[in-house]
Design a protein around this motif. Structure first.
Motif, PDB file in Angstrom:
ATOM      1  N   VAL A 127       0.874  -1.164   0.000  1.00  0.00           N
ATOM      2  CA  VAL A 127       0.000   0.000   0.000  1.00  0.00           C
ATOM      3  C   VAL A 127       0.916   1.220   0.000  1.00  0.00           C
ATOM      4  CG1 VAL A 127      -1.725   1.306   1.280  1.00  0.00           C
ATOM      5  CG2 VAL A 127      -1.837  -1.196   1.230  1.00  0.00           C
ATOM      6  N   ASP A 128       0.765   2.059  -1.019  1.00  0.00           N
ATOM      7  CA  ASP A 128       1.569   3.278  -1.138  1.00  0.00           C
ATOM      8  C   ASP A 128       0.630   4.474  -1.081  1.00  0.00           C
ATOM      9  OD1 ASP A 128       3.088   5.485  -2.041  1.00  0.00           O
ATOM     10  OD2 ASP A 128       4.390   4.163  -3.202  1.00  0.00           O
ATOM     11  N   LEU A 129       0.581   5.117   0.078  1.00  0.00           N
ATOM     12  CA  LEU A 129      -0.345   6.240   0.269  1.00  0.00           C
ATOM     13  C   LEU A 129       0.069   7.468  -0.533  1.00  0.00           C
ATOM     14  CD1 LEU A 129      -0.973   5.805   4.089  1.00  0.00           C
ATOM     15  CD2 LEU A 129      -2.515   5.204   2.214  1.00  0.00           C
ATOM     16  N   VAL A 130       1.364   7.634  -0.811  1.00  0.00           N
ATOM     17  CA  VAL A 130       1.829   8.778  -1.594  1.00  0.00           C
ATOM     18  C   VAL A 130       1.416   8.626  -3.050  1.00  0.00           C
ATOM     19  CG1 VAL A 130       3.860  10.055  -2.384  1.00  0.00           C
ATOM     20  CG2 VAL A 130       3.735   9.245  -0.015  1.00  0.00           C
ATOM     21  N   LYS A 131       1.624   7.444  -3.612  1.00  0.00           N
ATOM     22  CA  LYS A 131       1.247   7.188  -5.010  1.00  0.00           C
ATOM     23  C   LYS A 131      -0.230   6.836  -5.156  1.00  0.00           C
ATOM     24  CE  LYS A 131       5.807   5.682  -6.500  1.00  0.00           C
ATOM     25  NZ  LYS A 131       6.626   4.561  -6.991  1.00  0.00           N
ATOM     26  N   LYS A 132      -0.910   6.634  -4.010  1.00  0.00           N
ATOM     27  CA  LYS A 132      -2.333   6.276  -3.991  1.00  0.00           C
ATOM     28  C   LYS A 132      -2.601   4.940  -4.680  1.00  0.00           C
ATOM     29  CE  LYS A 132      -5.375   9.473  -4.470  1.00  0.00           C
ATOM     30  NZ  LYS A 132      -6.231  10.569  -4.924  1.00  0.00           N
ATOM     31  N   THR A 133      -1.748   3.943  -4.392  1.00  0.00           N
ATOM     32  CA  THR A 133      -1.897   2.632  -5.027  1.00  0.00           C
ATOM     33  C   THR A 133      -1.893   1.512  -3.991  1.00  0.00           C
ATOM     34  OG1 THR A 133       0.496   2.406  -5.338  1.00  0.00           O
ATOM     35  CG2 THR A 133      -0.761   3.373  -7.163  1.00  0.00           C
ATOM     36  N   MET A 134      -2.566   0.432  -4.351  1.00  0.00           N
ATOM     37  CA  MET A 134      -2.551  -0.819  -3.591  1.00  0.00           C
ATOM     38  C   MET A 134      -2.368  -1.925  -4.619  1.00  0.00           C
ATOM     39  SD  MET A 134      -5.816  -0.105  -1.079  1.00  0.00           S
ATOM     40  CE  MET A 134      -5.368  -0.970   0.409  1.00  0.00           C
ATOM     41  N   ARG A 135      -1.352  -2.758  -4.421  1.00  0.00           N
ATOM     42  CA  ARG A 135      -1.090  -3.847  -5.376  1.00  0.00           C
ATOM     43  C   ARG A 135      -0.842  -5.121  -4.590  1.00  0.00           C
ATOM     44  NH1 ARG A 135       2.251  -6.755  -8.711  1.00  0.00           N
ATOM     45  NH2 ARG A 135       1.804  -6.553 -10.921  1.00  0.00           N
ATOM     46  N   PHE A 136      -1.551  -6.195  -4.965  1.00  0.00           N
ATOM     47  CA  PHE A 136      -1.481  -7.454  -4.232  1.00  0.00           C
ATOM     48  C   PHE A 136      -1.316  -8.635  -5.168  1.00  0.00           C
ATOM     49  CE2 PHE A 136      -4.392  -4.576  -2.065  1.00  0.00           C
ATOM     50  CZ  PHE A 136      -3.759  -4.443  -0.837  1.00  0.00           C
ATOM     51  N   GLU A 137      -0.533  -9.609  -4.723  1.00  0.00           N
ATOM     52  CA  GLU A 137      -0.469 -10.915  -5.355  1.00  0.00           C
ATOM     53  C   GLU A 137      -1.395 -11.810  -4.528  1.00  0.00           C
ATOM     54  OE1 GLU A 137       0.970 -11.373  -8.257  1.00  0.00           O
ATOM     55  OE2 GLU A 137       1.639  -9.287  -8.165  1.00  0.00           O
ATOM     56  N   VAL A 138      -2.322 -12.482  -5.196  1.00  0.00           N
ATOM     57  CA  VAL A 138      -3.372 -13.251  -4.515  1.00  0.00           C
ATOM     58  C   VAL A 138      -3.367 -14.683  -5.025  1.00  0.00           C
ATOM     59  CG1 VAL A 138      -5.845 -13.349  -4.016  1.00  0.00           C
ATOM     60  CG2 VAL A 138      -4.783 -11.141  -4.548  1.00  0.00           C
ATOM     61  N   SER A 139      -3.650 -15.626  -4.131  1.00  0.00           N
ATOM     62  CA  SER A 139      -3.832 -17.025  -4.525  1.00  0.00           C
ATOM     63  C   SER A 139      -4.921 -17.645  -3.671  1.00  0.00           C
ATOM     64  CB  SER A 139      -2.551 -17.831  -4.339  1.00  0.00           C
ATOM     65  OG  SER A 139      -1.602 -17.492  -5.311  1.00  0.00           O
ATOM     66  N   ASP A 140      -5.638 -18.579  -4.274  1.00  0.00           N
ATOM     67  CA  ASP A 140      -6.601 -19.375  -3.521  1.00  0.00           C
ATOM     68  C   ASP A 140      -5.826 -20.369  -2.658  1.00  0.00           C
ATOM     69  OD1 ASP A 140      -8.578 -18.125  -5.041  1.00  0.00           O
ATOM     70  OD2 ASP A 140      -8.779 -19.814  -6.421  1.00  0.00           O
ATOM     71  N   ILE A 141      -6.329 -20.636  -1.471  1.00  0.00           N
ATOM     72  CA  ILE A 141      -5.754 -21.665  -0.615  1.00  0.00           C
ATOM     73  C   ILE A 141      -6.484 -22.968  -0.905  1.00  0.00           C
ATOM     74  CG2 ILE A 141      -5.457 -22.450   1.758  1.00  0.00           C
ATOM     75  CD1 ILE A 141      -5.203 -19.514   2.578  1.00  0.00           C
ATOM     76  N   VAL A 142      -5.701 -23.998  -1.230  1.00  0.00           N
ATOM     77  CA  VAL A 142      -6.288 -25.320  -1.517  1.00  0.00           C
ATOM     78  C   VAL A 142      -6.742 -25.909  -0.198  1.00  0.00           C
ATOM     79  CG1 VAL A 142      -5.853 -27.614  -2.429  1.00  0.00           C
ATOM     80  CG2 VAL A 142      -4.775 -25.621  -3.501  1.00  0.00           C
ATOM     81  N   ARG A 143      -8.018 -26.335  -0.150  1.00  0.00           N
ATOM     82  CA  ARG A 143      -8.557 -26.928   1.090  1.00  0.00           C
ATOM     83  C   ARG A 143      -8.685 -28.414   0.954  1.00  0.00           C
ATOM     84  NH1 ARG A 143     -13.861 -23.908   2.128  1.00  0.00           N
ATOM     85  NH2 ARG A 143     -13.907 -23.551  -0.069  1.00  0.00           N
TER      86      ARG A 143
END
Length: 143
Positions: A127-143
């Motif tokens: 989360v970069d409040l100065v650049k006003k950006t949020m970037r995430f790498e996401v994965s499903d958790i195998v159950r």
């Protein structure tokens, strides 16, 4: 000789302990890229963030986040929030929660989320409040 046997037992026990450690498997990785729409605080301790953007296979995303520091650690804390996305006529909702750590000028976020399509997901990002950006790498958790 006894020392060698004890060392062998100790190393074997360590191996068994490691084998029983948490084993999490992930699948279906994707990226979420959001622009921060607003940030506000009423007390200087709790910050509320709204952000929108692209959530990969979930389409257009809108999210609300509440960042706190309940343990008063200063450079780290916890957050919770909600998100909803839309792909065509299909709408998805998510409950988001986790922790953040300040890393220089940005905040590193670790989140464990549940989604209305019955998936549990892990995401890590910045989360970069100065650049006003949020970037995430996401994965499903195998159950």
């Amino acid at each position: 000789m006894n020392k060698k046997i004890l060392a062998f037992i100790f190393i074997t026990a360590l191996g068994l302990n490691t084998a029983s450690a948490i084993d999490i498997k992930f699948e279906n990785p994707f990226t979420i890229e959001l622009s921060i729409d607003s940030v506000f605080t009423e007390d200087g301790n709790t910050y509320r963030v709204s952000a929108s953007g692209n959530a990969g296979p979930y389409g257009r995303a809108y999210s609300s986040w509440v960042f706190t520091d309940k343990l008063e650690m200063g450079d780290k804390g916890e957050f919770f929030g909600t998100a909803w996305t839309q792909v065509g006529e299909e709408i998805f909702e998510a409950s988001i929660q986790g922790v953040y750590v300040k890393a220089g000028s940005v905040f590193k976020v670790y989140s464990l989320d549940i989604v209305s399509d019955d998936k549990i997901q892990m995401k890590v990002g910045l989360v970069d409040l100065v650049k006003k950006t949020m970037r995430f790498e996401v994965s499903d958790i195998v159950r």
